[in-house]
Write a protein that holds these residues in place. Structure first.
Motif, PDB file in Angstrom:
ATOM      1  N   SER A  21      -0.687   9.428  -5.938  1.00 56.59           N
ATOM      2  CA  SER A  21      -0.016   8.137  -5.843  1.00 56.59           C
ATOM      3  C   SER A  21       1.192   8.091  -6.782  1.00 56.59           C
ATOM      4  CB  SER A  21      -1.008   7.037  -6.214  1.00 56.59           C
ATOM      5  OG  SER A  21      -0.339   5.833  -6.423  1.00 56.59           O
ATOM      6  N   LEU A  67      -7.350   4.660   0.455  1.00 57.48           N
ATOM      7  CA  LEU A  67      -6.580   3.476   0.841  1.00 57.48           C
ATOM      8  C   LEU A  67      -6.820   3.320   2.334  1.00 57.48           C
ATOM      9  CD1 LEU A  67      -4.547   1.211   0.321  1.00 57.48           C
ATOM     10  CD2 LEU A  67      -2.715   2.862   0.662  1.00 57.48           C
ATOM     11  N   VAL A  99      -3.240  -0.593   7.007  1.00 57.74           N
ATOM     12  CA  VAL A  99      -2.618   0.541   6.317  1.00 57.74           C
ATOM     13  C   VAL A  99      -2.066   1.463   7.386  1.00 57.74           C
ATOM     14  CG1 VAL A  99      -3.018   2.466   4.750  1.00 57.74           C
ATOM     15  CG2 VAL A  99      -4.295   0.340   4.468  1.00 57.74           C
ATOM     16  N   ILE A 135      -0.852  -2.411  -7.902  1.00 57.36           N
ATOM     17  CA  ILE A 135      -1.136  -2.408  -6.467  1.00 57.36           C
ATOM     18  C   ILE A 135       0.166  -2.251  -5.683  1.00 57.36           C
ATOM     19  CG2 ILE A 135      -1.906  -3.901  -4.571  1.00 57.36           C
ATOM     20  CD1 ILE A 135      -4.245  -2.762  -6.012  1.00 57.36           C
ATOM     21  N   THR A 141       0.425   0.725  -3.001  1.00 60.75           N
ATOM     22  CA  THR A 141       0.496   0.478  -1.556  1.00 60.75           C
ATOM     23  C   THR A 141       1.925   0.549  -1.027  1.00 60.75           C
ATOM     24  OG1 THR A 141       0.721  -1.888  -1.927  1.00 60.75           O
ATOM     25  CG2 THR A 141      -1.512  -1.058  -1.618  1.00 60.75           C
ATOM     26  N   LYS A 142       2.877   0.925  -1.881  1.00 62.00           N
ATOM     27  CA  LYS A 142       4.292   0.885  -1.501  1.00 62.00           C
ATOM     28  C   LYS A 142       4.565   1.711  -0.241  1.00 62.00           C
ATOM     29  CE  LYS A 142       8.817   1.201  -3.542  1.00 62.00           C
ATOM     30  NZ  LYS A 142       9.641   1.952  -4.475  1.00 62.00           N
ATOM     31  N   LYS A 200       3.216   1.698   2.480  1.00 63.01           N
ATOM     32  CA  LYS A 200       2.036   2.199   3.193  1.00 63.01           C
ATOM     33  C   LYS A 200       1.380   1.127   4.045  1.00 63.01           C
ATOM     34  CE  LYS A 200       1.409   5.286  -0.609  1.00 63.01           C
ATOM     35  NZ  LYS A 200       1.071   5.158  -2.029  1.00 63.01           N
ATOM     36  N   LEU A 201       1.886  -0.105   3.964  1.00 58.84           N
ATOM     37  CA  LEU A 201       1.242  -1.193   4.689  1.00 58.84           C
ATOM     38  C   LEU A 201       1.934  -1.448   6.021  1.00 58.84           C
ATOM     39  CD1 LEU A 201       0.414  -3.714   1.858  1.00 58.84           C
ATOM     40  CD2 LEU A 201      -0.851  -1.730   2.666  1.00 58.84           C
ATOM     41  N   ILE A 212      -5.494  -7.639   0.154  1.00 60.04           N
ATOM     42  CA  ILE A 212      -5.762  -6.351  -0.477  1.00 60.04           C
ATOM     43  C   ILE A 212      -7.016  -6.503  -1.323  1.00 60.04           C
ATOM     44  CG2 ILE A 212      -4.829  -4.557  -1.976  1.00 60.04           C
ATOM     45  CD1 ILE A 212      -2.040  -5.676  -1.205  1.00 60.04           C
ATOM     46  N   VAL A 216      -7.250  -2.839   2.952  1.00 54.39           N
ATOM     47  CA  VAL A 216      -6.239  -3.818   3.327  1.00 54.39           C
ATOM     48  C   VAL A 216      -6.579  -4.357   4.711  1.00 54.39           C
ATOM     49  CG1 VAL A 216      -3.782  -4.303   3.500  1.00 54.39           C
ATOM     50  CG2 VAL A 216      -4.575  -2.449   2.021  1.00 54.39           C
TER      51      VAL A 216
END
Lengths: 384, 447
Positions: free
Chosen positions: B26, B264, B269, B283, B287-288, B290-291, B298, B324
């Motif tokens: 990450s 994740l 996602v 967070i 999660t950058k 990636k959503l 979340i 998510v």
């Protein structure tokens, strides 16, 4: 439906905290929630939730009641006109005759009952519970057709206020509220709730016989109803109780959806059949009910209706699985026992269920004690 | 030596967006945030001031109730802020992290040569003690206790859960060393539960249980109840599988490196997989890009038991998973009719979705109803494999009847064991919340 939603959303702020009609919020949200499943999100505990809710459970029971209700409407007409000589009426005519007699009772039951529920919700500031959706349908279905509407209304008031709200509302009551209504009516207005005139519409006025099979037998007379007619429900009785076929369709819905407990239904039938067999074996020269065969006992009266729709009420029934076996079995036993040996009550299922409602917590107590003892035994082993 | 246990009751919920087997590293956050609220029942006493230079493993705060319980920094850097709430309660600590961590050296050790006291000291000084949880009460273990057994669940059956085959990859030796260390802390055995074939079956010095069945078969509480149930007065300890490896690594390297492999997952996602990260990672960074959508919830943990966390928040101290899910949803007209809305998962036969239990569902965070009184009976028992009467226990807990709670088995349960009751309840009972409050009551009244 978007239009309706928009309108509701428009007036909603009036009922929210600080709104003009804040006090009446439970009533507004009661109606809102009846139209729409709310968009409330989880804020603690599990983030995802099953689609089922209490309303869905309750509505399933109401749907299961519908076959018996529709048959009951037709049977009201059939029982009346089959005794009127020369009348040859179509299925629809018989049905609409009955429906016109029945609908006012349903309207009164729901109107009065829900009125009280809403009033209590506003007064207590909690949400309107869905429990009355079922009770409100059950009450008219277990009454004789000729019952005056005001008596029905008084019975509903008693059932909801004393039978339910006095204990804290849905989920807290000890007795099945619909049976409380019926018991209240029976003891307050005995003349309208028993005898040989009340079970067929306008029997008193038109000089028809309005006696049930059990009533006839209790008086020591013969009945001529065939087993097939008993099963189909071509006989006088409370509006919803006569057709075992329709009740079985309802039972199938309840069992398929697992809304009602099969344990209670099965054990009650076993209990009733055993007592019926026992009395058949003993026999009697003076009491015809001893000789009325055990399977006929299961088909007549309110037994089937009571077992399927009232004994299985999850709030007033035993709550443990073992407890449900005992509870159901004893309801079956007492239903037939009261029916046969109690001369003042031709039918016993109502009393049997009410009695076992009272004992359900005791049954559960002993079942749960088993679990507690297991735990204590383990603790003793550890200390030893 | 291994025994086989089959869990019959329960419910496995299949959700869309399970993590694929790929592992990535990450993005490293510039600011790490530590939430003392991750540690239930702990009132933090700070030992550092804003501006302090920290090594990874330096103490940040200790528990007011027990000075031995220390909580340390996962990264090296500078303490930049202490965020306080009402009554100056400490809500969070922020640390500006160095580009690369410098670890405090706790010294390489071989657990088999150490005494139980030395192992306790080693775990306490670096903050690894916080990984050890205690039953009853589901709180941090008390170092003064000697538990009757230690339980480690080697698999997770919760929806979208991280797979230990992935999360423990390459940590086989560390896991064994961690188990060696923990085995010194109990007078009884260490019980390791496994599902299927994995290296866990070859771990030495533990008793291995092969467990099959639906969720919550992977919950350590369920395993305890089947293997060696908790009695009044007992203490057992539990620890997550990944954390055993972190402890092992501590003895092997002398560094307290809290890096975990975190799944994740979830329908929102875009490319669910595993990421290496440390607790405290923001967070937003985790999660950058990636959503798949914006309106999401979340969750630190799995959808049944996790804690909701905002973008500004950080990875929790305990989770192996970040989920998510789509947040909220619309009103459904007459949605309470049976057999309407079959796209929503339901175990109840009042929806056709029971026919498609193998399907992977997309579930949002709607309650699908409103909270009501307890009405339905028998439903809770179907998802409760522990030998308790859940409804009666919940009712006793609601009224705070301690004597009855004890009799009905409050010592054997933790909130997470009631998660499926939250899920399946037609009355939308908040069972986990009720049990948590009940356990807190027991702590203050019984201790």
């Amino acid at each position: 439906m978007k239009f309706l939603r928009k309108q509701l959303d428009k007036v909603k702020p009036l009922f929210d905290k600080g709104g003009k009609y804040e006090k009446f919020a439970p009533a507004f949200f009661g109606i809102d929630t009846l139209l729409f499943v709310p968009n409330h999100a989880t804020h603690k505990g599990s983030h995802i939730r099953d689609a089922v809710d209490l309303k869905r459970i309750m509505i399933t029971v109401v749907i299961a009641l519908l076959p018996a209700l529709f048959f009951g409407m037709w049977n009201i007409g059939y029982q009346h006109f089959s005794q009127v000589s020369g009348s040859d009426m179509s299925f629809m005519a018989l049905f609409s005759y009955g429906a016109l007699k029945m609908l006012p009772m349903i309207v009164v039951s729901y109107g009065v009952g829900l009125g009280i529920e809403f009033a209590f919700a506003i007064f207590r500031g909690h949400e309107v519970n869905e429990g009355y959706l079922v009770t409100g349908m059950l009450i008219p279905m277990i009454m004789p057709i000729d019952m005056p509407l005001w008596m029905l209304a008084v019975s509903v008031v008693f059932a909801v206020v004393i039978g339910k709200e006095a204990f804290g509302g849905t989920g807290m009551n000890i007795l099945n509220p619909a049976l409380v209504a019926r018991a209240f009516a029976l003891f307050s207005y005995t003349g309208f709730m028993s005898g040989d005139k009340v079970w067929v519409a306008d029997a008193g006025i038109d000089g028809l016989s309005g006696e049930t099979i059990l009533g006839t037998l209790a008086l020591g007379k013969e009945t001529s109803t065939s087993v097939f007619d008993m099963f189909m429900g071509y006989m006088p009785g409370s509006i919803g109780e006569t057709s075992v076929l329709m009740i079985l369709i309802g039972a199938a819905i309840l069992l398929f959806t697992k809304v009602a407990s099969w344990r209670i239904m099965l054990s009650a039938v076993i209990g009733a059949a055993l007592v019926g067999l026992l009395f058949n074996a003993i026999g009697s020269e003076t009491n015809d009910l001893f000789n009325f065969s055990w399977y006929e006992h299961l088909l007549v009266g309110g037994f089937a209706f009571g077992i399927v729709f009232m004994a299985t009420d999850p709030v007033s029934a035993a709550q443990t699985n073992k407890g449900k076996w005992i509870y159901g079995f004893l309801i079956g036993v007492f239903s037939i026992l009261i029916r046969i040996v109690n001369p003042t009550l031709p039918e016993g299922v109502m009393m049997a269920i009410l009695l076992m409602n009272v004992f359900a917590p005791t049954i559960d107590h002993y079942v749960i004690n088993g679990n507690i003892k297991r735990r204590q035994k383990r603790l003793k082993l550890k200390k030893a | 030596m291994s025994t086989d246990i089959k869990i019959k009751k329960g419910l496995t919920i299949k959700l869309q967006g399970a993590a694929s087997n790929d592992i990535e590293t990450s993005t490293r956050s510039k600011i790490f945030t530590i939430y003392p609220t991750d540690f239930h029942g702990i009132t933090p006493k700070l030992t550092v001031k804003v501006g302090a230079k920290l090594l990874a493993g330096d103490v940040l705060f200790y528990a007011k109730s027990n000075e031995e319980l220390k909580f340390t920094s996962p990264v090296s850097g500078e303490l930049t802020g202490i965020i306080r709430g009402a009554k100056r309660k400490i809500l969070a600590l922020t640390i500006k992290a160095d580009a690369k961590d410098t670890y405090k050296d706790f010294g390489k050790k071989t657990p088999s040569n150490l005494t139980d006291v030395q192992i306790k000291e080693a775990l306490l000084e670096c903050g690894a003690w916080a990984f050890i949880n205690q039953r009853p009460y589901d709180t941090l273990a008390n170092p003064k206790d000697t538990p009757k057994a230690i339980f480690v669940s080697g698999f997770d059956t919760a929806p979208l859960a991280a797979n230990t085959k992935i999360t423990l990859q390459g940590k086989e030796d560390a896991f064994q060393v961690g188990m060696d260390a923990l085995s010194k802390l109990t007078e009884g055995k260490i019980h390791l539960s496994v599902q299927g074939n994995s290296f866990l079956n070859t771990i030495k010095g533990v008793s291995i249980h092969n467990i099959t069945g639906k969720h919550p078969a992977g919950n350590v509480g369920v395993q305890i109840s089947k293997i060696n149930p908790i009695n009044s007065g007992d203490r057992v300890w539990t620890i997550n599988a990944q954390d055993v490896a972190i402890i092992g690594n501590l003895f092997l390297t002398g560094n307290f490196d809290t890096t975990r492999i975190i799944a994740l997952a979830g329908s929102e996602v875009s490319n669910p997989k595993y990421y290496q990260a440390k607790p405290g990672t923001s967070i937003a960074d985790f999660t950058k890009d990636k959503l798949a959508s914006d309106n999401v919830r979340i969750i630190n943990g799995n959808p049944l038991t996790g804690k909701s966390i905002k973008m500004e928040g950080s990875l929790g101290f305990y989770n192996n998973e970040v989920t998510v899910l789509p947040e909220g949803g619309a009103y459904r007209f007459m949605g309470w009719l049976p057999f309407v809305g079959n796209h929503i998962h339901s175990v109840s036969r009042t929806s056709f979705s029971f026919l498609a239990s193998k399907k992977e569902y997309v579930l949002n965070t709607l309650l699908n109803g409103e909270e009501r009184a307890f009405v339905e009976t028998g439903a809770m028992e179907k998802v409760m494999p522990i030998d308790v009467y859940p409804m009666q226990l919940l009712k006793a807990t609601l009224v705070g009847d301690i004597d009855r709670m004890e009799k009905l088995g409050i010592y054997e349960v933790a909130p997470e064991d009631f998660a499926l009751i939250d899920y399946t309840s037609s009355s939308k009972i908040e069972a986990q919340d009720i049990i948590r409050k009940g356990l807190d009551l027991m702590i203050s009244e019984v201790g």
